[in-house]
Design a protein around this motif. Structure first.
Motif, PDB file in Angstrom:
ATOM      1  N   VAL A  96       0.811  -1.214   0.000  1.00 30.42           N
ATOM      2  CA  VAL A  96       0.000   0.000   0.000  1.00 30.42           C
ATOM      3  C   VAL A  96       0.849   1.271   0.000  1.00 30.42           C
ATOM      4  O   VAL A  96       0.495   2.265  -0.647  1.00 30.42           O
ATOM      5  CB  VAL A  96      -0.994  -0.012   1.186  1.00 30.42           C
ATOM      6  N   SER A  97       1.992   1.276   0.690  1.00 34.56           N
ATOM      7  CA  SER A  97       2.835   2.474   0.700  1.00 34.56           C
ATOM      8  C   SER A  97       3.342   2.795  -0.698  1.00 34.56           C
ATOM      9  O   SER A  97       3.351   3.962  -1.125  1.00 34.56           O
ATOM     10  CB  SER A  97       4.018   2.287   1.657  1.00 34.56           C
ATOM     11  N   LEU A  98       3.761   1.773  -1.432  1.00 28.47           N
ATOM     12  CA  LEU A  98       4.215   1.987  -2.805  1.00 28.47           C
ATOM     13  C   LEU A  98       3.055   2.415  -3.695  1.00 28.47           C
ATOM     14  O   LEU A  98       3.224   3.258  -4.587  1.00 28.47           O
ATOM     15  CB  LEU A  98       4.863   0.718  -3.350  1.00 28.47           C
ATOM     16  N   ALA A  99       1.877   1.855  -3.454  1.00 30.20           N
ATOM     17  CA  ALA A  99       0.705   2.234  -4.248  1.00 30.20           C
ATOM     18  C   ALA A  99       0.441   3.734  -4.141  1.00 30.20           C
ATOM     19  O   ALA A  99       0.230   4.421  -5.151  1.00 30.20           O
ATOM     20  CB  ALA A  99      -0.516   1.440  -3.792  1.00 30.20           C
ATOM     21  N   TRP A 100       0.466   4.263  -2.924  1.00 32.40           N
ATOM     22  CA  TRP A 100       0.241   5.700  -2.746  1.00 32.40           C
ATOM     23  C   TRP A 100       1.376   6.518  -3.352  1.00 32.40           C
ATOM     24  O   TRP A 100       1.157   7.602  -3.900  1.00 32.40           O
ATOM     25  CB  TRP A 100       0.086   6.029  -1.264  1.00 32.40           C
ATOM     26  N   GLU A 101       2.599   6.011  -3.263  1.00 27.18           N
ATOM     27  CA  GLU A 101       3.749   6.723  -3.825  1.00 27.18           C
ATOM     28  C   GLU A 101       3.631   6.860  -5.342  1.00 27.18           C
ATOM     29  O   GLU A 101       4.014   7.888  -5.919  1.00 27.18           O
ATOM     30  CB  GLU A 101       5.038   5.967  -3.466  1.00 27.18           C
ATOM     31  N   TYR A 139      15.666  -1.149   1.699  1.00 26.66           N
ATOM     32  CA  TYR A 139      16.615  -0.039   1.613  1.00 26.66           C
ATOM     33  C   TYR A 139      15.822   1.228   1.345  1.00 26.66           C
ATOM     34  O   TYR A 139      15.033   1.278   0.399  1.00 26.66           O
ATOM     35  CB  TYR A 139      17.627  -0.274   0.485  1.00 26.66           C
ATOM     36  N   ASP A 140      16.022   2.238   2.194  1.00 22.42           N
ATOM     37  CA  ASP A 140      15.314   3.509   2.036  1.00 22.42           C
ATOM     38  C   ASP A 140      13.805   3.264   1.934  1.00 22.42           C
ATOM     39  O   ASP A 140      13.139   3.702   0.992  1.00 22.42           O
ATOM     40  CB  ASP A 140      15.822   4.246   0.789  1.00 22.42           C
ATOM     41  N   ALA A 141      13.273   2.555   2.921  1.00 24.91           N
ATOM     42  CA  ALA A 141      11.871   2.138   2.889  1.00 24.91           C
ATOM     43  C   ALA A 141      10.928   3.335   2.930  1.00 24.91           C
ATOM     44  O   ALA A 141      11.218   4.362   3.549  1.00 24.91           O
ATOM     45  CB  ALA A 141      11.582   1.218   4.070  1.00 24.91           C
ATOM     46  N   LEU A 142       9.793   3.194   2.262  1.00 20.20           N
ATOM     47  CA  LEU A 142       8.761   4.225   2.295  1.00 20.20           C
ATOM     48  C   LEU A 142       8.090   4.233   3.667  1.00 20.20           C
ATOM     49  O   LEU A 142       8.004   3.194   4.329  1.00 20.20           O
ATOM     50  CB  LEU A 142       7.707   3.945   1.220  1.00 20.20           C
ATOM     51  N   PRO A 143       7.584   5.383   4.105  1.00 22.37           N
ATOM     52  CA  PRO A 143       6.881   5.421   5.397  1.00 22.37           C
ATOM     53  C   PRO A 143       5.606   4.592   5.342  1.00 22.37           C
ATOM     54  O   PRO A 143       4.948   4.500   4.301  1.00 22.37           O
ATOM     55  CB  PRO A 143       6.574   6.910   5.591  1.00 22.37           C
TER      56      PRO A 143
END
Length: 206
Positions: free
Chosen positions: A33-38, A165-169
């Protein structure tokens, strides 16, 4: 709500190229879901939530056909971990349906590669987290139902910390962990590998 036998598909954005995000696990729907919003600002994003356990045992083929029903032709598939493996299985079963594949942290296809992965994981976890992983795996062996789901969720968080690595919030949306679905699906993954079906089938991908 989806029709009775269709998996749920979340939709984000409303313009731009079509992208479908395939979550890991198996059994961790909602973990993309975090990537989806990004991506939603520049893409039309679909997030299929893979089928949960409770009916017939889950298989790779069942997950593939679930996607075939709900995904429009021409979507780019972005798979994370087990989701990357599912993207390969889908593309092999339905050549030409996907526009392209992006495989992130794809799972392994033989014992030798799994051994390399485990060694790298040990190095990244550190002593304290490694002990916690071993404890969670031990407790999962005798757990069932909601307790098994909670233990798998805790294990997944540790694994993600070691791999990301450098994970999304995080967005705050819960991941609907399904330990039984994880075991059923992963058992079928290993069966396909032992029988020589995968990765040989991926030669059909176009």
């Amino acid at each position: 709500m989806p029709a009775p036998d269709l998996i749920e598909v979340r939709r984000y954005g409303g313009g731009g190229p079509l992208v479908a995000l395939l979550h890991g696990g198996p059994g961790a729907p909602g973990s993309m879901v975090s990537l989806a919003w990004e991506l939603a600002g520049g893409f039309t994003v679909l997030e299929p939530l893979q089928r949960r356990s409770g009916g017939a045992p889950l298989t790779v083929a069942r997950h593939v056909e679930d996607l075939a029903v709900v995904l429009p032709e021409g979507a780019a598939l972005v798979g994370w971990s087990w989701g990357a493996m599912l993207a390969l299985s889908f593309a092999a079963a339905h050549p030409g349906r996907a526009h392209s594949l992006a495989l992130v942290g794809c799972g392994t296809y033989d014992a030798a590669d799994r051994e390399v992965y485990e060694r790298a994981l040990v190095m990244r976890l550190g002593e304290g987290s490694l002990r916690r992983v071993e404890e969670l795996r031990r407790r999962m062996a005798g757990a069932a139902g909601a307790q098994g789901d909670r233990l798998l969720a805790a294990l997944g968080r540790l694994m993600e910390e070691a791999q990301a690595y450098d994970a999304l919030p995080e967005t705050g949306d819960p991941v609907r962990v399904d330990r039984q679905g994880h075991e059923e699906t992963w058992g079928d993954v290993l069966r396909l590998q032992a029988e020589g079906v995968e990765p040989a089938a991926f030669a059909a991908i176009t």
